[in-house]
Design a protein around this motif. Structure first.
Motif, PDB file in Angstrom:
ATOM      1  N   GLU A  76      10.706  40.496  39.851  1.00 30.50           N
ATOM      2  CA  GLU A  76       9.773  41.426  39.887  1.00 30.50           C
ATOM      3  C   GLU A  76       9.264  42.166  38.430  1.00 30.50           C
ATOM      4  O   GLU A  76       8.312  42.303  38.373  1.00 30.50           O
ATOM      5  CB  GLU A  76      10.279  42.387  40.921  1.00 30.50           C
ATOM      6  CG  GLU A  76      10.163  41.741  42.324  1.00 30.50           C
ATOM      7  CD  GLU A  76       8.838  41.444  42.889  1.00 30.50           C
ATOM      8  OE1 GLU A  76       7.882  42.067  42.554  1.00 30.50           O
ATOM      9  OE2 GLU A  76       8.753  40.256  43.620  1.00 30.50           O
ATOM     10  N   ALA A  77      10.556  42.380  37.719  1.00 27.71           N
ATOM     11  CA  ALA A  77      10.335  43.049  36.548  1.00 27.71           C
ATOM     12  C   ALA A  77       9.544  42.049  35.610  1.00 27.71           C
ATOM     13  O   ALA A  77       8.536  42.500  34.756  1.00 27.71           O
ATOM     14  CB  ALA A  77      11.809  43.476  35.749  1.00 27.71           C
ATOM     15  N   ASN A  78       9.647  40.932  35.486  1.00 26.46           N
ATOM     16  CA  ASN A  78       8.936  40.177  34.783  1.00 26.46           C
ATOM     17  C   ASN A  78       7.359  40.054  35.013  1.00 26.46           C
ATOM     18  O   ASN A  78       6.512  40.122  34.097  1.00 26.46           O
ATOM     19  CB  ASN A  78       9.591  38.496  34.795  1.00 26.46           C
ATOM     20  CG  ASN A  78       8.709  37.391  34.111  1.00 26.46           C
ATOM     21  OD1 ASN A  78       7.753  36.721  34.687  1.00 26.46           O
ATOM     22  ND2 ASN A  78       8.940  37.334  32.891  1.00 26.46           N
TER      23      ASN A  78
ATOM     24  N   ALA B  43       8.589  40.017  27.114  1.00 31.28           N
ATOM     25  CA  ALA B  43       9.686  38.864  26.374  1.00 31.28           C
ATOM     26  C   ALA B  43      10.751  39.444  26.634  1.00 31.28           C
ATOM     27  O   ALA B  43      11.956  38.450  26.635  1.00 31.28           O
ATOM     28  CB  ALA B  43       9.333  39.070  24.879  1.00 31.28           C
ATOM     29  N   GLY B  44      11.154  40.444  26.791  1.00 35.52           N
ATOM     30  CA  GLY B  44      12.391  41.437  27.152  1.00 35.52           C
ATOM     31  C   GLY B  44      13.085  40.999  28.285  1.00 35.52           C
ATOM     32  O   GLY B  44      14.269  41.051  28.379  1.00 35.52           O
ATOM     33  N   THR B  45      12.425  40.184  29.372  1.00 38.82           N
ATOM     34  CA  THR B  45      12.664  39.352  30.455  1.00 38.82           C
ATOM     35  C   THR B  45      13.615  38.185  30.016  1.00 38.82           C
ATOM     36  O   THR B  45      14.034  37.549  31.147  1.00 38.82           O
ATOM     37  CB  THR B  45      12.045  39.448  31.451  1.00 38.82           C
ATOM     38  OG1 THR B  45      10.781  38.583  31.141  1.00 38.82           O
ATOM     39  CG2 THR B  45      11.545  40.832  31.931  1.00 38.82           C
TER      40      THR B  45
ATOM     41  N   MET C 172      17.573  31.207  35.465  1.00 37.24           N
ATOM     42  CA  MET C 172      17.811  32.645  35.096  1.00 37.24           C
ATOM     43  C   MET C 172      19.525  32.527  34.949  1.00 37.24           C
ATOM     44  O   MET C 172      20.177  31.892  35.527  1.00 37.24           O
ATOM     45  CB  MET C 172      17.432  33.545  36.100  1.00 37.24           C
ATOM     46  CG  MET C 172      16.082  33.679  36.335  1.00 37.24           C
ATOM     47  SD  MET C 172      15.447  35.014  37.560  1.00 37.24           S
ATOM     48  CE  MET C 172      13.701  34.459  37.593  1.00 37.24           C
ATOM     49  N   THR C 173      20.106  33.411  33.926  1.00 36.35           N
ATOM     50  CA  THR C 173      21.177  33.416  33.647  1.00 36.35           C
ATOM     51  C   THR C 173      21.714  34.490  33.564  1.00 36.35           C
ATOM     52  O   THR C 173      21.159  35.628  33.192  1.00 36.35           O
ATOM     53  CB  THR C 173      21.479  32.693  32.229  1.00 36.35           C
ATOM     54  OG1 THR C 173      21.151  33.265  31.392  1.00 36.35           O
ATOM     55  CG2 THR C 173      21.334  31.100  32.432  1.00 36.35           C
ATOM     56  N   ARG C 174      23.004  34.774  34.036  1.00 36.82           N
ATOM     57  CA  ARG C 174      23.613  36.194  33.854  1.00 36.82           C
ATOM     58  C   ARG C 174      24.666  36.211  32.666  1.00 36.82           C
ATOM     59  O   ARG C 174      25.318  35.378  32.361  1.00 36.82           O
ATOM     60  CB  ARG C 174      24.579  36.362  35.222  1.00 36.82           C
ATOM     61  CG  ARG C 174      25.373  37.669  35.261  1.00 36.82           C
ATOM     62  CD  ARG C 174      26.289  38.084  36.461  1.00 36.82           C
ATOM     63  NE  ARG C 174      27.119  36.979  36.634  1.00 36.82           N
ATOM     64  CZ  ARG C 174      27.550  36.286  37.630  1.00 36.82           C
ATOM     65  NH1 ARG C 174      26.865  36.319  38.706  1.00 36.82           N
ATOM     66  NH2 ARG C 174      28.298  35.305  37.786  1.00 36.82           N
TER      67      ARG C 174
ATOM     68  N   ARG D  16      24.060  41.135  33.098  1.00 40.50           N
ATOM     69  CA  ARG D  16      22.561  41.312  32.993  1.00 40.50           C
ATOM     70  C   ARG D  16      21.952  40.082  33.156  1.00 40.50           C
ATOM     71  O   ARG D  16      22.366  38.714  32.467  1.00 40.50           O
ATOM     72  CB  ARG D  16      22.003  41.825  31.929  1.00 40.50           C
ATOM     73  CG  ARG D  16      20.550  42.098  31.928  1.00 40.50           C
ATOM     74  CD  ARG D  16      20.143  42.833  30.363  1.00 40.50           C
ATOM     75  NE  ARG D  16      18.626  42.946  30.583  1.00 40.50           N
ATOM     76  CZ  ARG D  16      18.111  42.913  29.319  1.00 40.50           C
ATOM     77  NH1 ARG D  16      18.384  42.576  28.254  1.00 40.50           N
ATOM     78  NH2 ARG D  16      16.573  42.961  29.621  1.00 40.50           N
ATOM     79  N   TRP D  17      21.040  39.811  34.289  1.00 37.41           N
ATOM     80  CA  TRP D  17      20.328  38.455  34.420  1.00 37.41           C
ATOM     81  C   TRP D  17      19.224  38.468  33.460  1.00 37.41           C
ATOM     82  O   TRP D  17      18.494  39.442  33.354  1.00 37.41           O
ATOM     83  CB  TRP D  17      19.682  38.216  35.995  1.00 37.41           C
ATOM     84  CG  TRP D  17      20.968  37.989  36.717  1.00 37.41           C
ATOM     85  CD1 TRP D  17      21.824  38.969  37.240  1.00 37.41           C
ATOM     86  CD2 TRP D  17      21.403  36.660  37.103  1.00 37.41           C
ATOM     87  NE1 TRP D  17      22.820  38.159  38.120  1.00 37.41           N
ATOM     88  CE2 TRP D  17      22.490  36.848  37.970  1.00 37.41           C
ATOM     89  CE3 TRP D  17      21.016  35.336  36.742  1.00 37.41           C
ATOM     90  CZ2 TRP D  17      23.475  35.697  38.453  1.00 37.41           C
ATOM     91  CZ3 TRP D  17      21.614  34.243  37.368  1.00 37.41           C
ATOM     92  CH2 TRP D  17      22.861  34.409  38.363  1.00 37.41           C
ATOM     93  N   LEU D  18      18.758  37.370  32.953  1.00 40.17           N
ATOM     94  CA  LEU D  18      17.577  37.219  32.069  1.00 40.17           C
ATOM     95  C   LEU D  18      17.088  35.693  32.221  1.00 40.17           C
ATOM     96  O   LEU D  18      17.998  34.950  32.930  1.00 40.17           O
ATOM     97  CB  LEU D  18      17.958  37.268  30.683  1.00 40.17           C
ATOM     98  CG  LEU D  18      18.318  38.741  30.113  1.00 40.17           C
ATOM     99  CD1 LEU D  18      18.869  38.683  28.653  1.00 40.17           C
ATOM    100  CD2 LEU D  18      16.935  39.487  30.289  1.00 40.17           C
ATOM    101  N   ILE D  19      15.925  35.554  32.023  1.00 40.52           N
ATOM    102  CA  ILE D  19      15.092  34.055  32.190  1.00 40.52           C
ATOM    103  C   ILE D  19      15.750  33.255  31.058  1.00 40.52           C
ATOM    104  O   ILE D  19      15.150  33.467  30.002  1.00 40.52           O
ATOM    105  CB  ILE D  19      13.759  34.171  32.430  1.00 40.52           C
ATOM    106  CG1 ILE D  19      13.255  35.266  33.516  1.00 40.52           C
ATOM    107  CG2 ILE D  19      12.931  32.930  32.329  1.00 40.52           C
ATOM    108  CD1 ILE D  19      12.077  35.675  33.541  1.00 40.52           C
ATOM    109  N   ARG D  20      16.201  32.139  31.265  1.00 38.07           N
ATOM    110  CA  ARG D  20      16.525  31.098  30.298  1.00 38.07           C
ATOM    111  C   ARG D  20      15.500  30.137  30.097  1.00 38.07           C
ATOM    112  O   ARG D  20      15.142  29.564  28.804  1.00 38.07           O
ATOM    113  CB  ARG D  20      17.860  30.664  30.219  1.00 38.07           C
ATOM    114  CG  ARG D  20      18.460  29.294  29.570  1.00 38.07           C
ATOM    115  CD  ARG D  20      18.382  29.999  28.095  1.00 38.07           C
ATOM    116  NE  ARG D  20      18.840  28.829  27.204  1.00 38.07           N
ATOM    117  CZ  ARG D  20      18.089  27.987  26.567  1.00 38.07           C
ATOM    118  NH1 ARG D  20      16.660  27.852  26.955  1.00 38.07           N
ATOM    119  NH2 ARG D  20      18.267  26.931  25.920  1.00 38.07           N
TER     120      ARG D  20
END
Length: 152
Positions: A18-20, A31-33, A114-116, A121-125
């Motif tokens: 959702e944030a993305n 880009a920060g996601t 997505m990786t933790r 913190r989870w981010l999109i890889r």
């Protein structure tokens, strides 16, 4: 959802998704996601490697042809194939003007990995965007059925 993940992980991954989507149009927030070493493949096959490249690849779009657009994104499937890794399949499209839903022609099938991180913190890889073509999909399925092992 596999048993590897917790309810907290699923909620965090959905929140990142959702944030993305909400960050669409804001170069730095979007880009920060993504992870620093993220891999981003566009629907036409262009590839951006790294958060910086994703930001620079979208900056001109957000300031130009996609200015004021919004992102439509809807999760179809969420799985956790290993601890700290989420696989998301979604449908999505860019919305312009007063549109609230994408046309069938604008819809894409998207895959996220997505990786933790060590900080939790989870981010999109990885992000892969493929334009959905229902007629091509139907024809391909017909060919597979007609000429595949069961069709003979």
């Amino acid at each position: 959802m596999s048993t590897i993940a917790t309810t907290t992980d699923a909620a965090a991954v959905r929140a990142l998704f959702e944030a993305n989507s909400r960050a669409w149009g804001d170069t730095e927030a979007f880009a920060g996601t993504f992870t620093e070493d993220a891999d981003y493949v566009t629907f036409f096959g262009g590839r951006m490697t790294g958060r910086h490249a994703i930001a620079e690849g979208h900056r001109g779009l957000f300031e130009g042809v996609l200015k004021g657009s919004r992102l439509y994104a809807e999760i179809e499937d969420l799985a956790f194939p290993a601890p700290g890794i989420a696989l998301v399949h979604s449908r999505g499209a860019v919305l312009k003007g007063k549109r609230t839903r994408p046309s069938a022609r604008a819809l894409s099938v998207q895959t996220y990995v997505m990786t933790r991180g060590a900080d939790g913190r989870w981010l999109i890889r990885v992000f892969q965007n493929t334009r959905h073509r229902p007629r091509v999909e139907a024809f391909s399925n017909w060919l597979a059925h007609r000429f595949g092992p069961r069709g003979k």
